[in-house]
Scaffold this motif. Structure first.
Motif, PDB file in Angstrom:
ATOM      1  N   ARG A  76     131.998  24.419  12.662  1.00 40.28           N
ATOM      2  CA  ARG A  76     132.504  24.841  13.666  1.00 40.28           C
ATOM      3  C   ARG A  76     133.592  25.817  13.062  1.00 40.28           C
ATOM      4  NH1 ARG A  76     137.013  24.374  16.844  1.00 40.28           N
ATOM      5  NH2 ARG A  76     136.693  24.325  19.141  1.00 40.28           N
ATOM      6  N   VAL A  77     133.311  27.141  13.632  1.00 44.25           N
ATOM      7  CA  VAL A  77     134.273  28.094  13.412  1.00 44.25           C
ATOM      8  C   VAL A  77     135.027  28.995  14.447  1.00 44.25           C
ATOM      9  CG1 VAL A  77     134.365  30.467  12.053  1.00 44.25           C
ATOM     10  CG2 VAL A  77     133.059  28.692  11.150  1.00 44.25           C
ATOM     11  N   CYS A  78     136.217  29.103  14.489  1.00 52.78           N
ATOM     12  CA  CYS A  78     136.964  29.641  15.743  1.00 52.78           C
ATOM     13  C   CYS A  78     137.597  30.693  15.116  1.00 52.78           C
ATOM     14  CB  CYS A  78     137.835  28.521  16.266  1.00 52.78           C
ATOM     15  SG  CYS A  78     138.578  29.344  17.798  1.00 52.78           S
ATOM     16  N   LYS A  79     137.579  31.936  15.561  1.00 49.42           N
ATOM     17  CA  LYS A  79     137.929  33.095  15.449  1.00 49.42           C
ATOM     18  C   LYS A  79     138.620  33.680  16.767  1.00 49.42           C
ATOM     19  CE  LYS A  79     135.606  34.266  11.130  1.00 49.42           C
ATOM     20  NZ  LYS A  79     134.957  35.300  10.454  1.00 49.42           N
ATOM     21  N   GLY A  80     139.986  33.735  16.870  1.00 49.90           N
ATOM     22  CA  GLY A  80     140.343  34.342  18.166  1.00 49.90           C
ATOM     23  C   GLY A  80     139.865  33.774  19.441  1.00 49.90           C
ATOM     24  N   ASP A  81     139.304  34.156  20.285  1.00 49.60           N
ATOM     25  CA  ASP A  81     139.009  33.096  21.476  1.00 49.60           C
ATOM     26  C   ASP A  81     137.367  32.942  21.463  1.00 49.60           C
ATOM     27  OD1 ASP A  81     138.041  35.812  22.237  1.00 49.60           O
ATOM     28  OD2 ASP A  81     138.817  35.755  24.273  1.00 49.60           O
ATOM     29  N   GLU A  82     136.647  33.121  20.261  1.00 52.07           N
ATOM     30  CA  GLU A  82     135.453  32.840  20.332  1.00 52.07           C
ATOM     31  C   GLU A  82     135.129  31.876  19.278  1.00 52.07           C
ATOM     32  OE1 GLU A  82     133.514  36.622  19.140  1.00 52.07           O
ATOM     33  OE2 GLU A  82     133.996  37.617  21.048  1.00 52.07           O
ATOM     34  N   ILE A  83     134.004  31.031  19.449  1.00 48.00           N
ATOM     35  CA  ILE A  83     133.593  29.924  18.564  1.00 48.00           C
ATOM     36  C   ILE A  83     132.109  30.131  18.321  1.00 48.00           C
ATOM     37  CG2 ILE A  83     133.340  28.724  20.526  1.00 48.00           C
ATOM     38  CD1 ILE A  83     133.658  26.240  19.102  1.00 48.00           C
ATOM     39  N   ALA A  84     131.646  29.557  17.166  1.00 46.86           N
ATOM     40  CA  ALA A  84     130.306  29.528  16.552  1.00 46.86           C
ATOM     41  C   ALA A  84     130.022  28.348  16.145  1.00 46.86           C
ATOM     42  CB  ALA A  84     130.262  30.709  15.758  1.00 46.86           C
ATOM     43  N   VAL A  85     129.151  27.452  16.570  1.00 48.12           N
ATOM     44  CA  VAL A  85     128.905  26.188  16.110  1.00 48.12           C
ATOM     45  C   VAL A  85     127.487  26.588  15.320  1.00 48.12           C
ATOM     46  CG1 VAL A  85     128.225  23.916  16.291  1.00 48.12           C
ATOM     47  CG2 VAL A  85     129.925  24.929  17.821  1.00 48.12           C
ATOM     48  N   THR A  86     127.184  26.113  14.126  1.00 52.33           N
ATOM     49  CA  THR A  86     125.997  26.233  13.273  1.00 52.33           C
ATOM     50  C   THR A  86     125.572  24.846  12.914  1.00 52.33           C
ATOM     51  OG1 THR A  86     127.058  26.570  11.343  1.00 52.33           O
ATOM     52  CG2 THR A  86     126.457  28.340  12.501  1.00 52.33           C
ATOM     53  N   ALA A  87     124.280  24.622  12.700  1.00 53.14           N
ATOM     54  CA  ALA A  87     123.812  23.643  12.389  1.00 53.14           C
ATOM     55  C   ALA A  87     122.951  24.069  11.226  1.00 53.14           C
ATOM     56  CB  ALA A  87     122.938  22.764  13.412  1.00 53.14           C
ATOM     57  N   GLY A  88     123.053  23.603   9.906  1.00 55.07           N
ATOM     58  CA  GLY A  88     122.484  23.990   8.721  1.00 55.07           C
ATOM     59  C   GLY A  88     122.272  25.687   8.247  1.00 55.07           C
ATOM     60  N   GLY A  89     123.458  26.089   8.745  1.00 58.43           N
ATOM     61  CA  GLY A  89     123.452  27.711   8.785  1.00 58.43           C
ATOM     62  C   GLY A  89     123.164  28.422   9.926  1.00 58.43           C
ATOM     63  N   GLN A  90     122.596  27.756  10.948  1.00 62.26           N
ATOM     64  CA  GLN A  90     121.769  28.457  11.937  1.00 62.26           C
ATOM     65  C   GLN A  90     122.516  28.374  13.462  1.00 62.26           C
ATOM     66  OE1 GLN A  90     118.517  30.119  11.746  1.00 62.26           O
ATOM     67  NE2 GLN A  90     119.162  29.890   9.594  1.00 62.26           N
ATOM     68  N   ILE A  91     122.646  29.299  14.029  1.00 58.86           N
ATOM     69  CA  ILE A  91     123.465  29.352  15.323  1.00 58.86           C
ATOM     70  C   ILE A  91     123.063  28.290  16.070  1.00 58.86           C
ATOM     71  CG2 ILE A  91     123.950  30.645  17.307  1.00 58.86           C
ATOM     72  CD1 ILE A  91     125.926  31.367  14.979  1.00 58.86           C
ATOM     73  N   PHE A  92     123.864  27.518  16.434  1.00 56.56           N
ATOM     74  CA  PHE A  92     123.713  26.505  17.472  1.00 56.56           C
ATOM     75  C   PHE A  92     124.031  26.884  18.760  1.00 56.56           C
ATOM     76  CE2 PHE A  92     124.344  22.114  19.352  1.00 56.56           C
ATOM     77  CZ  PHE A  92     122.974  21.578  19.541  1.00 56.56           C
ATOM     78  N   ILE A  93     125.270  27.329  19.149  1.00 58.46           N
ATOM     79  CA  ILE A  93     126.100  27.971  20.071  1.00 58.46           C
ATOM     80  C   ILE A  93     126.921  28.746  19.744  1.00 58.46           C
ATOM     81  CG2 ILE A  93     125.465  25.925  21.510  1.00 58.46           C
ATOM     82  CD1 ILE A  93     128.825  25.448  21.401  1.00 58.46           C
ATOM     83  N   ARG A  94     127.319  29.908  20.579  1.00 56.76           N
ATOM     84  CA  ARG A  94     128.466  30.958  20.170  1.00 56.76           C
ATOM     85  C   ARG A  94     128.994  31.037  21.592  1.00 56.76           C
ATOM     86  NH1 ARG A  94     128.619  34.307  15.922  1.00 56.76           N
ATOM     87  NH2 ARG A  94     126.238  34.374  15.913  1.00 56.76           N
ATOM     88  N   ALA A  95     130.288  31.001  21.897  1.00 57.77           N
ATOM     89  CA  ALA A  95     130.900  30.976  22.978  1.00 57.77           C
ATOM     90  C   ALA A  95     132.218  31.830  23.024  1.00 57.77           C
ATOM     91  CB  ALA A  95     130.980  29.519  23.615  1.00 57.77           C
ATOM     92  N   LYS A  96     132.600  32.154  24.178  1.00 57.83           N
ATOM     93  CA  LYS A  96     134.217  32.633  24.463  1.00 57.83           C
ATOM     94  C   LYS A  96     134.949  31.407  24.894  1.00 57.83           C
ATOM     95  CE  LYS A  96     135.125  37.056  24.928  1.00 57.83           C
ATOM     96  NZ  LYS A  96     136.089  37.796  24.070  1.00 57.83           N
ATOM     97  N   VAL A  97     136.086  30.978  24.234  1.00 62.41           N
ATOM     98  CA  VAL A  97     136.852  29.901  24.697  1.00 62.41           C
ATOM     99  C   VAL A  97     138.013  30.165  25.470  1.00 62.41           C
ATOM    100  CG1 VAL A  97     138.033  28.159  23.652  1.00 62.41           C
ATOM    101  CG2 VAL A  97     136.224  28.840  22.329  1.00 62.41           C
ATOM    102  N   SER A  98     138.188  29.334  26.608  1.00 57.42           N
ATOM    103  CA  SER A  98     139.575  29.500  27.252  1.00 57.42           C
ATOM    104  C   SER A  98     140.071  28.060  27.420  1.00 57.42           C
ATOM    105  CB  SER A  98     139.274  30.087  28.812  1.00 57.42           C
ATOM    106  OG  SER A  98     138.464  29.252  29.575  1.00 57.42           O
ATOM    107  N   ILE A  99     141.215  27.771  27.282  1.00 57.37           N
ATOM    108  CA  ILE A  99     141.726  26.416  27.461  1.00 57.37           C
ATOM    109  C   ILE A  99     143.114  26.388  28.329  1.00 57.37           C
ATOM    110  CG2 ILE A  99     141.417  25.975  24.959  1.00 57.37           C
ATOM    111  CD1 ILE A  99     144.080  26.459  24.104  1.00 57.37           C
ATOM    112  N   ASP A 100     143.402  25.319  28.674  1.00 57.96           N
ATOM    113  CA  ASP A 100     144.646  24.852  29.447  1.00 57.96           C
ATOM    114  C   ASP A 100     145.143  23.539  28.967  1.00 57.96           C
ATOM    115  OD1 ASP A 100     146.814  24.478  31.418  1.00 57.96           O
ATOM    116  OD2 ASP A 100     145.475  24.793  33.184  1.00 57.96           O
TER     117      ASP A 100
END
Length: 148
Positions: free
Chosen positions: A58-82
């Motif tokens: 799982r890599v988070c940069k700014g408000d974006e996250i990328a989750v990879t499985a074996g180097g392949q994109i599993f999900i990519r998303a814009k993150v908002s939190i409260d």
């Protein structure tokens, strides 16, 4: 129609400015940054197979996250939190992966270099706890920050 668009744009700009000025959001977003490895994961009540779990990053940069499985994109998303909510809330606007274009509502905890989250399926209600049982279509995971 143009007025509705303008009002929507102004509301979005104001909410973004408020989020950027909120010290609690800034603090938690700063803690989410970096590369993380999965410690445990459960989907729909089933534990993630060990071989797959070992490959999850799982890599988070700014408000974006990328989750990879074996180097392949599993999900990519814009993150908002409260962080003011109990439990703290986290939302993913999916920008890539099998749920692209959908929103997932979740909860999270941060404890030093440990991040725990639980998400409902796209369109489902926000979880109230970190459990994942058969048939509930929730994913629950624990991540550890990678040391540099």
């Amino acid at each position: 129609m143009r007025n509705a668009f303008l009002i929507g744009f102004i509301c979005a700009a104001i909410s973004l400015a408020v989020a950027e000025d909120n010290p609690a959001i800034k603090k938690d977003m700063a803690q989410l940054q970096g590369e993380w490895s999965m410690v445990s994961g459960t989907a729909d009540g089933q534990p993630m197979p060990e071989e797959m779990r070992k490959q999850m990053k799982r890599v988070c940069k700014g408000d974006e996250i990328a989750v990879t499985a074996g180097g392949q994109i599993f999900i990519r998303a814009k993150v908002s939190i409260d962080p003011s909510r109990k439990p703290r809330t986290i939302d993913y606007e999916m920008t890539d992966g099998f749920t692209k274009g959908k929103k997932q509502l979740g909860i999270y905890e941060l404890d030093g270099d440990t991040f725990k989250s639980c998400f409902g399926a796209p369109g489902a209600e926000r979880p109230k706890d970190f459990t994942s049982q058969p048939g509930d279509k929730r994913t629950s995971s624990v991540w550890k920050r990678e040391k540099k």
